[in-house]
Design a protein around this motif. Structure first.
Motif, PDB file in Angstrom:
ATOM      1  N   LEU A   1       0.836  -1.211   0.000  1.00 25.90           N
ATOM      2  CA  LEU A   1       0.000   0.000   0.000  1.00 25.90           C
ATOM      3  C   LEU A   1       0.866   1.255   0.000  1.00 25.90           C
ATOM      4  O   LEU A   1       0.506   2.267  -0.625  1.00 25.90           O
ATOM      5  CB  LEU A   1      -0.927  -0.022   1.220  1.00 25.90           C
ATOM      6  N   GLU A   2       1.991   1.220   0.711  1.00 24.51           N
ATOM      7  CA  GLU A   2       2.876   2.384   0.705  1.00 24.51           C
ATOM      8  C   GLU A   2       3.457   2.623  -0.682  1.00 24.51           C
ATOM      9  O   GLU A   2       3.583   3.781  -1.140  1.00 24.51           O
ATOM     10  CB  GLU A   2       3.988   2.178   1.734  1.00 24.51           C
ATOM     11  N   ARG A   3       3.833   1.529  -1.386  1.00 23.78           N
ATOM     12  CA  ARG A   3       4.342   1.688  -2.747  1.00 23.78           C
ATOM     13  C   ARG A   3       3.241   2.204  -3.685  1.00 23.78           C
ATOM     14  O   ARG A   3       3.492   3.055  -4.547  1.00 23.78           O
ATOM     15  CB  ARG A   3       4.889   0.356  -3.263  1.00 23.78           C
ATOM     16  N   ALA A   4       2.028   1.687  -3.486  1.00 22.60           N
ATOM     17  CA  ALA A   4       0.919   2.162  -4.319  1.00 22.60           C
ATOM     18  C   ALA A   4       0.639   3.625  -4.052  1.00 22.60           C
ATOM     19  O   ALA A   4       0.347   4.401  -4.985  1.00 22.60           O
ATOM     20  CB  ALA A   4      -0.328   1.321  -4.042  1.00 22.60           C
ATOM     21  N   ALA A   5       0.719   4.029  -2.790  1.00 19.40           N
ATOM     22  CA  ALA A   5       0.464   5.429  -2.467  1.00 19.40           C
ATOM     23  C   ALA A   5       1.500   6.343  -3.111  1.00 19.40           C
ATOM     24  O   ALA A   5       1.208   7.486  -3.479  1.00 19.40           O
ATOM     25  CB  ALA A   5       0.467   5.619  -0.939  1.00 19.40           C
ATOM     26  N   ALA A   6       2.732   5.832  -3.271  1.00 17.26           N
ATOM     27  CA  ALA A   6       3.773   6.657  -3.885  1.00 17.26           C
ATOM     28  C   ALA A   6       3.622   6.740  -5.404  1.00 17.26           C
ATOM     29  O   ALA A   6       4.151   7.670  -6.028  1.00 17.26           O
ATOM     30  CB  ALA A   6       5.148   6.074  -3.532  1.00 17.26           C
ATOM     31  N   GLN A   7       2.900   5.784  -6.007  1.00 18.32           N
ATOM     32  CA  GLN A   7       2.791   5.740  -7.460  1.00 18.32           C
ATOM     33  C   GLN A   7       1.527   6.394  -7.987  1.00 18.32           C
ATOM     34  O   GLN A   7       1.518   6.912  -9.106  1.00 18.32           O
ATOM     35  CB  GLN A   7       2.862   4.285  -7.943  1.00 18.32           C
ATOM     36  N   VAL A   8       0.420   6.377  -7.226  1.00 25.03           N
ATOM     37  CA  VAL A   8      -0.826   6.938  -7.732  1.00 25.03           C
ATOM     38  C   VAL A   8      -0.759   8.457  -7.677  1.00 25.03           C
ATOM     39  O   VAL A   8      -0.072   9.042  -6.818  1.00 25.03           O
ATOM     40  CB  VAL A   8      -2.031   6.427  -6.938  1.00 25.03           C
ATOM     41  N   SER A   9      -1.451   9.070  -8.609  1.00 24.12           N
ATOM     42  CA  SER A   9      -1.463  10.537  -8.652  1.00 24.12           C
ATOM     43  C   SER A   9      -2.870  11.100  -8.567  1.00 24.12           C
ATOM     44  O   SER A   9      -3.046  12.284  -8.257  1.00 24.12           O
ATOM     45  CB  SER A   9      -0.793  11.028  -9.944  1.00 24.12           C
ATOM     46  N   GLU A  10      -3.858  10.280  -8.845  1.00 26.58           N
ATOM     47  CA  GLU A  10      -5.219  10.784  -8.794  1.00 26.58           C
ATOM     48  C   GLU A  10      -5.646  10.957  -7.330  1.00 26.58           C
ATOM     49  O   GLU A  10      -5.396  10.086  -6.478  1.00 26.58           O
ATOM     50  CB  GLU A  10      -6.167   9.816  -9.492  1.00 26.58           C
ATOM     51  N   PRO A  11      -6.306  12.063  -7.010  1.00 29.01           N
ATOM     52  CA  PRO A  11      -6.715  12.321  -5.610  1.00 29.01           C
ATOM     53  C   PRO A  11      -7.621  11.233  -5.043  1.00 29.01           C
ATOM     54  O   PRO A  11      -7.467  10.828  -3.889  1.00 29.01           O
ATOM     55  CB  PRO A  11      -7.423  13.676  -5.697  1.00 29.01           C
ATOM     56  N   ALA A  12      -8.575  10.769  -5.856  1.00 26.45           N
ATOM     57  CA  ALA A  12      -9.507   9.752  -5.346  1.00 26.45           C
ATOM     58  C   ALA A  12      -8.768   8.457  -5.033  1.00 26.45           C
ATOM     59  O   ALA A  12      -8.996   7.808  -3.994  1.00 26.45           O
ATOM     60  CB  ALA A  12     -10.618   9.503  -6.364  1.00 26.45           C
ATOM     61  N   ALA A  13      -7.853   8.083  -5.927  1.00 25.49           N
ATOM     62  CA  ALA A  13      -7.091   6.858  -5.690  1.00 25.49           C
ATOM     63  C   ALA A  13      -6.167   7.012  -4.492  1.00 25.49           C
ATOM     64  O   ALA A  13      -5.986   6.093  -3.686  1.00 25.49           O
ATOM     65  CB  ALA A  13      -6.290   6.494  -6.939  1.00 25.49           C
ATOM     66  N   GLN A  14      -5.564   8.211  -4.382  1.00 28.97           N
ATOM     67  CA  GLN A  14      -4.682   8.455  -3.236  1.00 28.97           C
ATOM     68  C   GLN A  14      -5.455   8.354  -1.922  1.00 28.97           C
ATOM     69  O   GLN A  14      -4.975   7.765  -0.945  1.00 28.97           O
ATOM     70  CB  GLN A  14      -4.056   9.847  -3.376  1.00 28.97           C
ATOM     71  N   GLU A  15      -6.657   8.912  -1.903  1.00 31.12           N
ATOM     72  CA  GLU A  15      -7.480   8.851  -0.676  1.00 31.12           C
ATOM     73  C   GLU A  15      -7.837   7.412  -0.334  1.00 31.12           C
ATOM     74  O   GLU A  15      -7.800   7.000   0.836  1.00 31.12           O
ATOM     75  CB  GLU A  15      -8.739   9.682  -0.868  1.00 31.12           C
ATOM     76  N   ALA A  16      -8.172   6.604  -1.359  1.00 31.03           N
ATOM     77  CA  ALA A  16      -8.537   5.207  -1.107  1.00 31.03           C
ATOM     78  C   ALA A  16      -7.338   4.416  -0.584  1.00 31.03           C
ATOM     79  O   ALA A  16      -7.468   3.590   0.353  1.00 31.03           O
ATOM     80  CB  ALA A  16      -9.083   4.576  -2.391  1.00 31.03           C
TER      81      ALA A  16
END
Length: 449
Positions: free
Chosen positions: A255-270
């Protein structure tokens, strides 16, 4: 030893049976001796009476009077009581001066005290009055003053013997009760040691084969089974910790790696929300494992001397900034230093949970206090909030017990359960009470050298 306990009742039963046996024996002895003494006197009186009646029947009253006077002069008849009187009660012969009042013929044998002629003191005697032909009356009897003194001495000796019997009965009862308590002391001490975490303790085998030996065998068998279950629990909890914490840790890393890769606000919040829930689940698993291990007594090998007052000061410093952010104050009341053997990490986490609960659910000043008595030290955390109602406190201390209606919040219900488990690991206890206002949670820890 409480007076209503089985041991006390057994001791009382032994005492009463001993006293009853002694009293029965002494009373029976008294009755036998008294009966023998007075039966002999009655037999003597009856022989004398029949002898005199035979003389009167053969020779008449005048000859009877002469025979009585002759008999009275013999030393062998010194204990006899004889009185011959006419119909009006006037003395004709005998060693009594006058006919005693209230003694009528044919009344049977009567115990009285009378004066014999040439005697200065009254004497106890058994007498019997008989009506003779022509209206004359004959009184025969036997002096039992010596026998009465003998019976009185016997009764005095019986009182002394009964007093000694009561003393020995009390000693026997105490020894019997002490024997039972002594036989059970080892079993009780073993169970207390096991309750304190020493699962290797066993009751000594005395090989007597009695009920206490059977109890010791049953206790040892139970402790063997308990030791086996705790060992299995230790292995299970260690395995569970590894099996659960490892995937949860990997999930957090992903999840930490995913949080560093996503850029969309909705995806980041999820992703952030999933990461938070993962952290919460990991903390929940770790707390549940700590509770289970503490309840099983695992961790006592890590006990070390801890300055309790200094520990409270450090916790106040750690949580001080959080309290300031909430416009709250944490103060420490520890008037004297105290060092106890504790599991420092678990005690710190338990007290930290209490401070965190006070910050979340309480209000006003948070007070960390230390009080010491002759047998225990009490560490308490108090706030000035709404507190917990008395009927909800047992639920709050149970595992996964939540009292949302009383305190609010969204916890998992393991905070106070961990505190209670840590207290039991140290041989202590936890109580919830009213701080008037607010809640005070007190950990009572026994003093150990």
């Amino acid at each position: 030893m409480h007076w209503r306990s089985t041991t006390a009742r057994f001791a009382a039963l032994v005492f009463l049976l001993q006293v009853a046996a002694a009293a029965t024996l002494l009373l029976t002895l008294r009755a036998i001796v008294r009966g023998q003494v007075y039966d002999r006197a009655l037999a003597t009186e009856e022989v004398l009476r029949q002898d005199l009646l035979a003389i009167q029947s053969d020779t008449g009253t005048a000859a009877l009077a002469r025979a009585i006077e002759l008999r009275g002069a013999r030393p062998a008849r010194a204990g006899a009581v004889v009185l011959l009187a006419d119909a009006a009660g006037n003395r004709l012969a005998g060693n009594l001066s006058a006919w005693p009042p209230n003694i009528l013929p044919d009344d049977g044998t009567i115990a009285v005290e009378l004066y014999r002629r040439r005697h200065d003191a009254p004497e106890a005697m058994l007498v019997r009055a008989t009506r003779l032909p022509g209206g004359a009356r004959l009184l025969t009897g036997s002096v039992v003053e010596g026998e009465r003194r003998t019976v009185r001495l016997l009764e005095a000796a019986m009182l002394v013997a009964l007093s000694l019997a009561i003393a020995f009965a009390a000693l026997a009862a105490w020894l019997a009760a002490r024997m039972i308590v002594t036989r059970l002391d080892d079993t009780v001490a073993t169970l207390r040691a096991v309750r304190g975490g020493d699962l290797s303790r066993r009751v000594a085998d005395d090989r007597s084969g009695d009920a206490f030996a059977l109890l010791a065998d049953a206790v040892n068998a139970t402790l063997d089974r308990l030791d086996s279950l705790v060992s299995e629990l230790t292995i299970a909890t260690d395995t569970l910790a590894h099996d659960l914490k490892s995937p949860l840790t990997r999930l957090r890393s992903a999840l930490e790696r995913a949080a560093a890769q996503v850029s969309e606000p909705a995806a980041q919040e999820a992703v952030d929300r999933a990461l938070g829930e993962g952290e919460r689940v990991l903390a929940l698993v770790e707390t549940a494992l700590r509770i289970t291990r503490a309840e099983a007594g695992i961790g006592r090998e890590s006990f070390a001397p801890v300055d309790v007052a200094n520990e409270l000061e450090q916790l106040a410093e750690i949580y001080g900034p959080l309290a300031e952010d909430a416009d709250r104050v944490i103060r420490v009341v520890a008037p004297e230093p105290l060092t106890l053997p504790l599991h420092r990490e678990l005690i710190a986490q338990a007290l930290g949970n209490l401070i965190d609960n006070a910050l979340k659910y309480g209000a006003g000043t948070i007070t960390l206090s230390l009080t010491v008595t002759s047998h225990a030290a009490t560490v308490s955390v108090a706030d000035e909030g709404t507190g917990i109602a008395p009927e909800h406190r047992a639920v709050a201390l149970s595992r996964f017990g939540r009292v949302d209606e009383a305190r609010g919040g969204n916890g998992a219900g393991l905070g106070l359960s961990l505190v209670a488990a840590v207290a039991r690991l140290h041989g202590g206890s936890v109580t919830l009470d009213d701080a008037a206002p607010g809640l005070v949670v007190a950990l009572e820890l026994p003093l150990r050298s």
